[in-house]
Design a protein around this motif. Structure first.
Motif, short mmCIF file in Angstrom:
data_model
loop_
_atom_site.label_atom_id
_atom_site.label_comp_id
_atom_site.label_asym_id
_atom_site.label_seq_id
_atom_site.Cartn_x
_atom_site.Cartn_y
_atom_site.Cartn_z
N VAL A 241 -1.74 52.20 45.85
CA VAL A 241 -1.43 53.56 46.31
C VAL A 241 -2.11 54.59 45.41
CG1 VAL A 241 0.38 55.15 46.99
CG2 VAL A 241 0.78 52.69 47.15
N SER A 242 -2.00 54.39 44.09
CA SER A 242 -2.65 55.35 43.18
C SER A 242 -4.15 55.34 43.36
CB SER A 242 -2.33 55.01 41.72
OG SER A 242 -0.95 55.13 41.49
N GLY A 243 -4.72 54.13 43.55
CA GLY A 243 -6.16 54.03 43.77
C GLY A 243 -6.59 54.77 45.02
N ALA A 244 -5.81 54.59 46.11
CA ALA A 244 -6.14 55.25 47.37
C ALA A 244 -5.99 56.76 47.23
CB ALA A 244 -5.22 54.73 48.48
N LEU A 245 -4.96 57.19 46.48
CA LEU A 245 -4.75 58.63 46.28
C LEU A 245 -5.92 59.23 45.50
CD1 LEU A 245 -0.97 58.79 45.39
CD2 LEU A 245 -2.09 60.07 47.20
N PHE A 246 -6.38 58.50 44.48
CA PHE A 246 -7.50 58.98 43.66
C PHE A 246 -8.74 59.13 44.53
CE2 PHE A 246 -10.66 58.35 40.12
CZ PHE A 246 -10.32 59.49 39.42
N LEU A 247 -8.97 58.14 45.41
CA LEU A 247 -10.13 58.18 46.30
C LEU A 247 -10.01 59.34 47.29
CD1 LEU A 247 -12.75 56.68 47.00
CD2 LEU A 247 -11.44 55.28 48.59
N ALA A 248 -8.82 59.47 47.89
CA ALA A 248 -8.61 60.56 48.85
C ALA A 248 -8.74 61.90 48.15
CB ALA A 248 -7.23 60.44 49.50
N GLY A 249 -8.22 61.98 46.92
CA GLY A 249 -8.33 63.22 46.15
C GLY A 249 -9.78 63.58 45.89
N CYS B 65 5.17 68.05 39.72
CA CYS B 65 4.90 67.44 38.41
C CYS B 65 6.19 67.09 37.70
CB CYS B 65 4.12 68.40 37.53
SG CYS B 65 2.40 68.43 37.90
N ALA B 66 7.19 67.97 37.86
CA ALA B 66 8.46 67.74 37.18
C ALA B 66 9.16 66.51 37.74
CB ALA B 66 9.35 68.98 37.34
N LEU B 67 8.99 66.27 39.05
CA LEU B 67 9.59 65.06 39.64
C LEU B 67 8.90 63.81 39.09
CD1 LEU B 67 10.11 65.97 43.39
CD2 LEU B 67 11.83 65.76 41.60
N TYR B 68 7.61 63.96 38.77
CA TYR B 68 6.82 62.84 38.25
C TYR B 68 7.19 62.57 36.79
CZ TYR B 68 2.40 60.51 36.85
OH TYR B 68 1.45 59.66 36.36
N ALA B 69 7.61 63.64 36.09
CA ALA B 69 7.78 63.55 34.64
C ALA B 69 8.79 62.50 34.15
CB ALA B 69 8.14 64.93 34.08
N PRO B 70 10.01 62.43 34.72
CA PRO B 70 10.97 61.46 34.15
C PRO B 70 10.45 60.03 34.16
CG PRO B 70 12.09 62.99 35.59
CD PRO B 70 10.63 63.25 35.77
N ALA B 71 9.84 59.61 35.28
CA ALA B 71 9.33 58.23 35.33
C ALA B 71 8.20 58.04 34.33
CB ALA B 71 8.85 57.91 36.75
N THR C 40 5.38 53.10 41.73
CA THR C 40 6.76 53.22 42.17
C THR C 40 6.91 54.53 42.92
OG1 THR C 40 7.40 54.36 40.15
CG2 THR C 40 7.65 51.97 40.14
N ALA C 41 8.07 54.67 43.59
CA ALA C 41 8.28 55.87 44.41
C ALA C 41 8.13 57.13 43.57
CB ALA C 41 9.67 55.82 45.05
N LEU C 42 8.59 57.10 42.33
CA LEU C 42 8.57 58.33 41.52
C LEU C 42 7.20 58.62 40.92
CD1 LEU C 42 11.99 58.43 39.66
CD2 LEU C 42 11.06 60.13 41.22
N THR C 43 6.33 57.60 40.80
CA THR C 43 5.01 57.89 40.24
C THR C 43 3.97 58.17 41.32
OG1 THR C 43 4.56 55.52 40.10
CG2 THR C 43 5.29 56.61 38.08
N ALA D 40 2.88 63.73 48.04
CA ALA D 40 3.34 64.99 48.63
C ALA D 40 2.26 66.06 48.48
CB ALA D 40 4.63 65.44 47.95
N LEU D 41 1.59 66.09 47.30
CA LEU D 41 0.53 67.08 47.08
C LEU D 41 -0.62 66.87 48.06
CD1 LEU D 41 0.50 67.14 43.18
CD2 LEU D 41 0.97 69.09 44.65
N LEU D 42 -0.97 65.57 48.27
CA LEU D 42 -2.06 65.26 49.19
C LEU D 42 -1.70 65.70 50.61
CD1 LEU D 42 -4.89 63.91 49.30
CD2 LEU D 42 -3.73 61.88 50.14
N ALA D 43 -0.41 65.49 50.97
CA ALA D 43 0.03 65.91 52.30
C ALA D 43 -0.15 67.41 52.46
CB ALA D 43 1.50 65.52 52.51
N LEU D 44 0.17 68.17 51.40
CA LEU D 44 0.00 69.62 51.46
C LEU D 44 -1.48 70.00 51.60
CD1 LEU D 44 2.54 70.81 48.74
CD2 LEU D 44 2.69 71.18 51.19
#
Lengths: 479, 214
Positions: free
Chosen positions: A361-369, A78-84, A439-442, A448-452
């Motif tokens: 990418v965000s849409g696909a992540l939301f669906l996979a989530g 989350c912290a890596l996501y925060a600056p962007a 973007t890479a940071l968002t 990474a969380l989905l990979a885990l």
């Protein structure tokens, strides 16, 4: 000694730095710094058995290690996501958000290690207070309302938990078990605890900390808080804060188990778990706000956690694994939902559609989530839910398994309708792009969380398996 | 435990009823302050021997619950220029009745719990539960943010009375932590009251109704 204190004090020490640092642009980078420092400390603490301080008031046992691991992985990503994210929201002052997130990280380290009932209570209250200002990030009337409800309902829960702690302490005094409030001492002398007081204590404690977990019917703060909070705060609340409260419930379950009163506690937990799952399912049907939908999903999964403990046996391992799975999956969903919110400027299904086209990418992540959180293979939650279900079947609790299956089916259908509306189709005319792009940071952190989550579904690393098994043993009756 | 304990508990119980039956915010805040002072006296009364530690803790209790927090609430009330609780969700007479039923239930429930020999016959447990219930009633049935905060304070007072059963078992640190946490909670709530005031130009939480299921 030093390590136990550092886990708390290092992030806590960075919080005032965040409040004092004048630069809006550089302040968010304190979050990954604090997150990385804590992750490193946790990595050093995990293999050790002797992380303790303040004459046993702080102790890192297997249960605490599971929570700490989850908190730190979630917080770091989350912290890596925060600056962007905060760069996009440059019009908002991020001083309170950054400072309070670091303070939350520190106090959550205290929760994970607290072995004294009074200290545990103080630590949980501290996490509540540290997280409240982060809900008010948007500085509007809606976020104010959410913060007020969160604080008031949360504080009442905390007050009832304190009352329960007093009851438990009195059950020790009444039974002549001494005056120590250390979990170890209470577990050792559990046979002498007065059962009437212990039962009353567990009820108050379960209602109190259950309010913080967001179990139905004490969940009413949750949809408001998660709906109004920024995605990364939602992640920390849904994955981290609720986990802290769950750990508190587990500590008292440990004492009940040692006192031979677990059957009483387990009945309450099974009932509360099933009610939470059903209530969540009912409110998720035709839910138009996708962030509130995530809140009800959190209510459902908190239900699964206490249900797992209530079922007992093999389900204890499943519940602890589910704590990790749920936390990580919630991260995927809240962060990608936050991205979709940024790209469309709305949280309603009546206004948002075609997320897969606008932010692929965000849409696909939301669906996979969504598939992961509803327990679809090959993701982690499938494994943990399956373990709990199997234990319920084997343990002669077939009706529990039946209600469980009905509830997760209702949730799958209700949630699926909302999620598909958002990701499929074309963006509606009149909903112009807001300028937000993946973007890479968002998308990196939720990816990474989905990979885990996927990893936990197909392969459980042996050290983690051993840790979870050790933690589950702490909750089993002593033979 | 001295003979003053039970009369003090009766005073606290009567204050509970006074709080439930009044609509004037000033009376609610003053009643809460009076209960805070009574709690300080109670803390001294439950100790067999009066030590410096006890006196100090009682002084802190009275200062926080009897003076400082009611003072903050009084100021918030003046700033917001409101005097009365209007149209509570449950009326004042029904609130009193509910409070009476709750106190009766607390007395009955407390009798089912076995007490240590030194506490037998004491009203501590039932007074604690009854005060918690009163606080909960105020919290859930009143609309003004200030009354809700006093409700929370009364609830905490009830928990505090329960803690008095444990004065021997509770280390100083935890007692202090309890008080500190309370202060911080109220402090944060105070900030929020200010924001509600500014955003809505009133302290009426009934206006906080944008967030709900449709």
């Amino acid at each position: 000694m030093v390590l136990a204190l550092a886990l708390v004090l290092v992030p806590l020490g960075l919080a005032p730095v965040a409040f004092l640092l004048p630069s809006e642009r550089w302040r968010p980078w304190l979050l990954p710094l604090g997150g990385a420092a804590r992750l490193a400390l946790t990595a050093a603490a995990l293999p050790r058995q002797d992380v303790t301080a303040l004459s046993g008031w702080l102790q890192l046992d297997a249960l605490g290690k599971v929570l700490l691991l989850l908190l730190d992985v979630l917080f770091f990503l989350c912290a890596l996501y925060a600056p962007a994210y905060l760069k996009m929201r440059a019009s908002r002052d991020n001083r309170a958000l950054c400072g309070c997130m670091l303070a939350f990280l520190g106090t959550s380290g205290l929760v994970a290690q607290a072995h004294h009932l009074g200290l545990l209570w103080v630590a949980i209250e501290a996490t509540t207070l540290a997280s409240a200002p982060t809900l008010y990030f948007n500085r509007n009337t809606r976020s104010l309302e959410a913060t007020w409800k969160y604080l008031l309902i949360g504080s009442v829960g905390i007050a009832l938990a304190l009352l329960g702690s007093f009851f438990l302490a009195y059950s020790a005094v009444r039974g002549g078990a001494g005056s120590s409030l250390l979990v170890e001492d209470l577990v050792r002398d559990a046979a002498r605890l007065s059962p009437a007081w212990l039962h009353a204590a567990f009820i108050f404690l379960f209602v109190g900390y259950g309010t913080k977990m967001g179990l139905a019917p004490m969940h009413t703060w949750k949809p408001d808080a998660y709906g109004e909070a920024p995605g990364l705060v939602g992640t920390l609340l849904a994955g981290g804060l609720t986990g802290c409260a769950f750990l508190a419930v587990l500590r008292f379950f440990q004492i009940c188990q040692a006192a031979g009163q677990a059957a009483f506690a387990r009945q309450i937990m099974i009932a509360a778990g099933l009610v939470s799952m059903l209530v969540a399912g009912a409110f998720m049907a035709r839910q138009r706000d996708y962030k509130r939908m995530l809140a009800y999903s959190s209510v459902e999964h908190m239900g699964i956690l206490v249900l797992g403990v209530g079922v007992g046996g093999g389900a204890l391992f499943g519940a602890l694994l589910h704590l990790l799975n749920n936390g990580l999956t919630k991260g995927v969903m809240f962060l990608s939902a936050g991205n979709i919110h940024r790209a469309f400027g709305s949280r309603l299904t009546t206004e948002v559609s075609g997320a897969l086209r606008r932010v692929p990418v965000s849409g696909a992540l939301f669906l996979a989530g969504f598939f992961a959180v509803t327990g679809t293979p090959p993701f982690g939650p499938f494994i943990s839910e399956f373990i709990i279900l199997r234990a319920a079947m084997q343990g002669d609790q077939v009706w529990v398994a039946v209600v469980f299956l009905v509830a997760i089916t209702v949730v799958f259908l209700g949630m699926g309708a909302t999620v598909l509306q958002i990701v499929q189709g074309e963006p509606r005319p009149g909903r112009e792009p807001t300028g937000f792009r993946d973007t890479a940071l968002t998308v990196g952190p939720p990816l990474a969380l989905l990979a885990l989550v996927l990893l936990l579904g197909v392969y459980l690393p042996p050290p983690l398996q051993a840790l979870l098994a050790e933690a589950a043993r702490a909750l089993e009756p002593r033979s | 435990m001295s003979r003053a304990v039970d009369p003090l508990l009766v005073v606290i119980l009567l204050l509970n009823f006074a709080l439930l039956g009044t609509s004037r915010l000033r009376a609610v805040i003053n009643g809460t302050a009076a209960q805070g002072v009574a709690l300080g006296a109670l803390l001294v009364a439950v100790h067999v021997e009066t030590s410096w530690h006890t006196l100090l803790l009682a002084a802190v209790t009275v200062a926080l619950k009897g003076v400082l927090i009611p003072g903050m609430l009084n100021r918030a009330m003046r700033d917001a220029a409101i005097r009365r609780e209007v149209e509570p969700i449950v009326g004042f007479i029904p609130s009193l009745l509910l409070g009476g039923v709750g106190t009766g239930a607390a007395l009955l429930f407390a009798r089912t719990l076995p007490l240590a020999p030194q506490h037998v016959g004491s009203l501590l447990v039932s007074a604690s539960l009854s005060t918690v219930l009163t606080g909960f009633l105020l919290l859930t049935t009143r609309r003004k943010a200030i009354t809700q905060v006093t409700g929370y304070l009364i609830l905490e007072n009830g928990v505090f009375i329960m803690g008095l059963l444990l004065v021997e078992a509770m280390p100083f640190l935890v007692e202090l932590g309890v008080l500190l946490d309370l202060l911080v909670a109220i402090f944060v709530m105070g900030i929020i009251i200010n924001h509600i005031n500014r955003e809505f130009s009133s302290l009426d939480t009934a206006r906080l109704t944008a967030l709900k299921e449709e």
